[in-house]
Design an enzyme around this catalytic site. Structure first.
Site, PDB file in Angstrom:
ATOM      1  N   ASP A 216       0.920  -1.021   0.055  1.00 24.95           N
ATOM      2  CA  ASP A 216      -0.245  -0.006  -0.538  1.00 24.95           C
ATOM      3  C   ASP A 216       1.056   1.061   0.119  1.00 24.95           C
ATOM      4  O   ASP A 216       0.431   2.569   0.176  1.00 24.95           O
ATOM      5  CB  ASP A 216      -0.326  -0.267   0.788  1.00 24.95           C
ATOM      6  CG  ASP A 216      -1.749   1.005   1.150  1.00 24.95           C
ATOM      7  OD1 ASP A 216      -2.529   1.495   0.150  1.00 24.95           O
ATOM      8  OD2 ASP A 216      -2.015   2.007   1.947  1.00 24.95           O
ATOM      9  N   SER A 239      -6.610   5.952   0.424  1.00 19.72           N
ATOM     10  CA  SER A 239      -7.152   4.633  -0.593  1.00 19.72           C
ATOM     11  C   SER A 239      -9.013   4.166  -0.203  1.00 19.72           C
ATOM     12  O   SER A 239      -8.844   4.044   0.502  1.00 19.72           O
ATOM     13  CB  SER A 239      -5.766   3.174   0.031  1.00 19.72           C
ATOM     14  OG  SER A 239      -5.143   3.653   0.141  1.00 19.72           O
ATOM     15  N   GLN A 289      -6.036  -1.101  -6.496  1.00 24.39           N
ATOM     16  CA  GLN A 289      -6.418  -0.552  -5.489  1.00 24.39           C
ATOM     17  C   GLN A 289      -7.327   0.490  -6.160  1.00 24.39           C
ATOM     18  O   GLN A 289      -6.528   0.900  -7.265  1.00 24.39           O
ATOM     19  CB  GLN A 289      -5.599  -0.069  -4.217  1.00 24.39           C
ATOM     20  CG  GLN A 289      -5.940   0.827  -3.698  1.00 24.39           C
ATOM     21  CD  GLN A 289      -5.012   1.559  -2.596  1.00 24.39           C
ATOM     22  OE1 GLN A 289      -4.459   2.885  -2.855  1.00 24.39           O
ATOM     23  NE2 GLN A 289      -4.366   0.862  -1.575  1.00 24.39           N
TER      24      GLN A 289
END
Length: 297
Positions: A216, A239, A289
């Site tokens: 991430d 996110s 994502q």
């Protein structure tokens, strides 16, 4: 997942600090509690919550079953001053696959609220009938490439948040992540080498959680390559969801190459994909994502 931690009075290594983050307290069956290291950030790093949720799920599956995919949603920003409670639901215990659902909670104004939801699937593996993978790009190895300290020396205004997020991770950059110049297809990807700074236990569950943590770090930044400048300028991001497919085992404490790109962005959201290769060229994971990108102006 347990760790001995540093000796009394000893300065903890970055790897030990990460293990402390992943070493959850099992407060009751199916309920795990995680903590957040001290941070100047106003919200918890999403990779931390995803990694802790996976660690909670890992703790409820047989040792011979390893995660092959996870899919998650970030529901609310996490408060770094509050503990996070992970409730694991046993969805399936089949002959070939084991499925867990994890919901992360924090307290807001005296009320219990959900901040993150994850579903992870585990398998003991099967004989491969078909096997293929993406070849690793021909790029320089991490040795000799600039690390975070060198990058931030050229961009001191980005220092505080970047150092806080990357404390447990070493990185080497093939391009300046704060490059002000917009890039156009087909040259829109971003590549960097990463590894956890220190030695992790020889446990595939630990390495999968650590890889989730790292995955991430730069992914949503791929959505900014066409406008240039990276984070910390005129835009802010968050996110919305995160997915990882684990193709093969990987050691997160050894150098791996992370390539990210964004095929589409619209309505304030950017879709970003990532591919991860071990240092020997083995394709070990794929990541996806979607994130929110807003202007500060």
């Amino acid at each position: 997942m347990t760790s001995a931690g540093p000796a009394a009075g000893a300065e903890p290594t970055p790897a030990a600090e990460l293990m402390h983050v992943l070493d959850l307290e099992e407060r009751s069956p199916g309920l795990f509690v995680g903590t957040t290291p001290r941070t100047p950030l106003q919200r918890i790093f999403g990779g931390q919550v995803a990694a802790q949720a996976l660690a909670a799920a890992n703790a409820t599956v047989p040792a011979d079953r390893h995660v092959h995919s996870l899919h998650s949603y970030f529901l609310r920003p996490g408060d770094p001053q509050e503990e996070i409670r992970y409730v694991v639901e046993r969805i399936r215990d089949g002959r070939s696959f084991t499925t867990r659902r994890v919901l992360a909670h924090q307290t807001r104004n005296g009320e219990e609220v959900a901040i993150f939801a994850l579903t992870a699937d585990f398998t003991a593996g099967e004989r491969a009938v078909v096997e293929h993978s993406l070849p690793m790009p021909e790029v320089p190895g991490p040795e000799g490439l600039p690390g975070l300290a060198e990058v931030l020396a050229a961009h001191p205004d980005r220092d505080r948040g970047a150092r806080a997020l990357n404390r447990a991770v070493e990185s080497r950059y093939l391009r300046d992540p704060y490059d002000p110049e917009p890039r156009t297809p087909p040259d829109t990807h971003f590549r960097a080498w990463f590894r956890v700074a220190g030695k992790l236990p020889d446990d595939d569950h630990v390495h999968a959680a650590a890889l989730t943590f790292v995955s991430d770090l730069t992914l949503l930044s791929a959505g900014l390559t066409r406008i240039g400048g990276g984070w910390g300028g005129s835009v802010v991001g968050a996110s919305l969801d995160h997915a990882v497919w684990f193709h093969r085992p990987v050691r997160a404490d050894e150098w791996f190459l992370y390539e990210t790109d964004s095929p589409a962005a619209a309505s304030g959201r950017a879709l970003c994909f990532g591919q991860i290769w071990a240092g020997d060229g083995t394709h070990v994971a794929s990541v996806a994502q979607e994130g929110l990108i807003r202007s500060l102006g």
